[in-house]
Motif scaffolding. Sequence first.
Motif, PDB file in Angstrom:
ATOM      1  N   GLY A 173       7.098   5.580  -0.408  1.00 45.91           N
ATOM      2  CA  GLY A 173       7.778   5.086  -2.205  1.00 45.91           C
ATOM      3  C   GLY A 173       6.483   4.938  -3.086  1.00 45.91           C
ATOM      4  N   ASN A 174       6.451   4.113  -4.014  1.00 47.72           N
ATOM      5  CA  ASN A 174       5.793   4.308  -5.106  1.00 47.72           C
ATOM      6  C   ASN A 174       5.582   2.892  -5.716  1.00 47.72           C
ATOM      7  N   GLU A 175       6.464   1.886  -4.908  1.00 41.27           N
ATOM      8  CA  GLU A 175       6.191   0.540  -5.487  1.00 41.27           C
ATOM      9  C   GLU A 175       5.516   0.429  -6.401  1.00 41.27           C
ATOM     10  N   THR A 176       4.215  -0.138  -5.809  1.00 41.20           N
ATOM     11  CA  THR A 176       2.703  -0.507  -6.847  1.00 41.20           C
ATOM     12  C   THR A 176       2.810   0.318  -8.697  1.00 41.20           C
ATOM     13  N   ALA A 177       3.350   2.049  -8.174  1.00 39.14           N
ATOM     14  CA  ALA A 177       3.444   1.569  -9.658  1.00 39.14           C
ATOM     15  C   ALA A 177       4.449   1.512 -10.640  1.00 39.14           C
ATOM     16  N   GLY A 178       5.790   1.120  -9.730  1.00 40.97           N
ATOM     17  CA  GLY A 178       6.747   0.817 -10.411  1.00 40.97           C
ATOM     18  C   GLY A 178       6.042  -0.871 -11.233  1.00 40.97           C
ATOM     19  N   HIS A 179       6.063  -1.818 -10.470  1.00 45.43           N
ATOM     20  CA  HIS A 179       5.560  -3.324 -10.196  1.00 45.43           C
ATOM     21  C   HIS A 179       4.511  -3.294 -11.803  1.00 45.43           C
ATOM     22  N   LEU A 180       3.972  -2.162 -11.730  1.00 43.50           N
ATOM     23  CA  LEU A 180       2.443  -2.468 -12.652  1.00 43.50           C
ATOM     24  C   LEU A 180       3.095  -2.303 -14.042  1.00 43.50           C
ATOM     25  N   LEU A 181       3.916  -1.524 -13.934  1.00 44.40           N
ATOM     26  CA  LEU A 181       4.601  -1.383 -15.026  1.00 44.40           C
ATOM     27  C   LEU A 181       4.940  -2.508 -15.880  1.00 44.40           C
ATOM     28  N   GLU A 182       5.585  -3.132 -15.072  1.00 43.48           N
ATOM     29  CA  GLU A 182       5.883  -4.635 -15.532  1.00 43.48           C
ATOM     30  C   GLU A 182       5.218  -5.591 -15.691  1.00 43.48           C
ATOM     31  N   THR A 183       4.338  -5.635 -14.476  1.00 40.10           N
ATOM     32  CA  THR A 183       3.132  -6.491 -14.470  1.00 40.10           C
ATOM     33  C   THR A 183       1.803  -6.596 -14.257  1.00 40.10           C
ATOM     34  N   ASN A 184       0.625  -6.210 -14.630  1.00 39.54           N
ATOM     35  CA  ASN A 184      -0.237  -5.765 -14.171  1.00 39.54           C
ATOM     36  C   ASN A 184      -1.156  -6.688 -12.729  1.00 39.54           C
ATOM     37  N   ARG A 185      -0.436  -7.835 -12.375  1.00 40.58           N
ATOM     38  CA  ARG A 185      -1.125  -8.717 -11.122  1.00 40.58           C
ATOM     39  C   ARG A 185      -1.007  -7.473 -10.262  1.00 40.58           C
ATOM     40  N   MET A 186      -2.465  -7.501  -9.139  1.00 40.30           N
ATOM     41  CA  MET A 186      -2.102  -6.785  -7.770  1.00 40.30           C
ATOM     42  C   MET A 186      -3.240  -8.085  -7.115  1.00 40.30           C
ATOM     43  N   THR A 187      -3.574  -7.698  -5.476  1.00 40.11           N
ATOM     44  CA  THR A 187      -3.537  -8.739  -4.868  1.00 40.11           C
ATOM     45  C   THR A 187      -4.653  -7.479  -3.584  1.00 40.11           C
ATOM     46  N   LEU A 188      -5.449  -7.597  -3.645  1.00 35.22           N
ATOM     47  CA  LEU A 188      -5.658  -6.566  -2.786  1.00 35.22           C
ATOM     48  C   LEU A 188      -6.230  -7.389  -1.042  1.00 35.22           C
ATOM     49  N   MET A 189      -6.028  -6.932   0.081  1.00 37.01           N
ATOM     50  CA  MET A 189      -6.517  -7.653   1.158  1.00 37.01           C
ATOM     51  C   MET A 189      -7.301  -6.819   2.641  1.00 37.01           C
ATOM     52  N   TRP A 190      -8.420  -7.409   3.016  1.00 33.45           N
ATOM     53  CA  TRP A 190      -8.491  -6.608   4.088  1.00 33.45           C
ATOM     54  C   TRP A 190      -8.674  -7.855   5.678  1.00 33.45           C
ATOM     55  N   CYS A 191      -8.377  -7.614   6.679  1.00 35.51           N
ATOM     56  CA  CYS A 191      -8.864  -9.183   7.604  1.00 35.51           C
ATOM     57  C   CYS A 191      -9.510  -7.850   8.209  1.00 35.51           C
ATOM     58  N   SER A 192     -10.757  -8.615   9.161  1.00 33.09           N
ATOM     59  CA  SER A 192     -11.405  -8.578  10.003  1.00 33.09           C
ATOM     60  C   SER A 192     -10.644  -8.279  12.028  1.00 33.09           C
ATOM     61  N   PHE A 193     -10.778  -7.064  12.270  1.00 31.29           N
ATOM     62  CA  PHE A 193      -9.587  -6.926  13.544  1.00 31.29           C
ATOM     63  C   PHE A 193     -11.794  -7.078  14.692  1.00 31.29           C
ATOM     64  N   THR A 194     -12.249  -7.061  14.532  1.00 31.34           N
ATOM     65  CA  THR A 194     -13.688  -7.236  14.764  1.00 31.34           C
ATOM     66  C   THR A 194     -14.132  -8.713  15.296  1.00 31.34           C
ATOM     67  N   ARG A 222     -15.845 -11.144  13.783  1.00 34.46           N
ATOM     68  CA  ARG A 222     -16.030 -11.567  13.041  1.00 34.46           C
ATOM     69  C   ARG A 222     -14.621 -12.153  12.575  1.00 34.46           C
ATOM     70  N   PRO A 223     -14.491 -13.421  12.479  1.00 36.21           N
ATOM     71  CA  PRO A 223     -12.858 -13.147  11.818  1.00 36.21           C
ATOM     72  C   PRO A 223     -12.866 -13.535  10.413  1.00 36.21           C
ATOM     73  N   LEU A 224     -12.945 -12.601   9.949  1.00 39.11           N
ATOM     74  CA  LEU A 224     -12.327 -13.254   8.246  1.00 39.11           C
ATOM     75  C   LEU A 224     -11.395 -12.543   7.694  1.00 39.11           C
ATOM     76  N   ILE A 225     -10.704 -13.019   6.498  1.00 40.77           N
ATOM     77  CA  ILE A 225      -9.978 -12.760   6.077  1.00 40.77           C
ATOM     78  C   ILE A 225     -10.511 -12.226   4.170  1.00 40.77           C
ATOM     79  N   LEU A 226     -10.057 -11.621   4.358  1.00 43.44           N
ATOM     80  CA  LEU A 226     -10.935 -11.397   2.434  1.00 43.44           C
ATOM     81  C   LEU A 226      -9.628 -11.230   1.266  1.00 43.44           C
ATOM     82  N   ARG A 227      -9.626 -11.701   0.006  1.00 41.26           N
ATOM     83  CA  ARG A 227      -8.512 -11.390  -0.949  1.00 41.26           C
ATOM     84  C   ARG A 227      -9.054 -11.176  -2.063  1.00 41.26           C
ATOM     85  N   THR A 228      -8.772 -10.146  -2.926  1.00 40.30           N
ATOM     86  CA  THR A 228      -8.607 -10.421  -4.727  1.00 40.30           C
ATOM     87  C   THR A 228      -8.192 -10.346  -4.927  1.00 40.30           C
ATOM     88  N   TYR A 229      -8.551 -11.030  -5.917  1.00 41.19           N
ATOM     89  CA  TYR A 229      -6.943 -11.748  -6.934  1.00 41.19           C
ATOM     90  C   TYR A 229      -7.006 -10.803  -8.502  1.00 41.19           C
TER      91      TYR A 229
END
Length: 180
Positions: A60-81, A83-90
């Motif tokens: 699919g190519n959902e991100t590209a389609g969404h960004l044509l209409e609104t440029n909001r994006m969130t990236l997220m990482w999870c630690s699976f080792t 150190r427990p941590l979830i990090l998001r960038t908005y």
Amino acid sequence: MAKQFPELDTTQRKFIGEQHIFFVGTAAPDGRVNISPKGMDSLRVLGPNRIVWMNLTGSGNETAGHLLETNRMTLMWCSFTTRPLILRTYGTAHTLHVGDNGWDELADMFPDHRSARQIYDLKIDLVQTSCGYAVPFLEYQSDRDTMQKWVDGKSDDDIRAYWVEKNHQTIDGKPTRPAD
């Protein structure tokens, strides 16, 4: 307890660099929200408020389609080792395609990949961490070679034909403008 920051600090940037997977979240003003896992050597942190990632061919190519209409994006990482941590960038993201101003400079930061569709340039306006206490332990073994094998079995024309067939609209029927 979640903590918020105006930018990525050195420790958070190091954490991102240690992760083998990240998730991207986007949404148009209406329709479905998309959350997609990403891997391979496809992401670079360019500063405390800037991340770029190269998007490779997918089903699919959902991100590209969404960004044509609104440029909001969130990236997220999870630690699976350990150190427990979830990090998001908005933030807000800009899409670059082959031939666009800035493509060559950014593409040079990544390994060559014939199925690169876009590069997304994220300007971060908020960073948030949370505990991740419920995220399970998982052990990284290796990257999959499935994508590379698929690309190796295709010509450039085959890849572009796939984009026309599978990547020209979102699951909600909106255009995506995949790379030409």
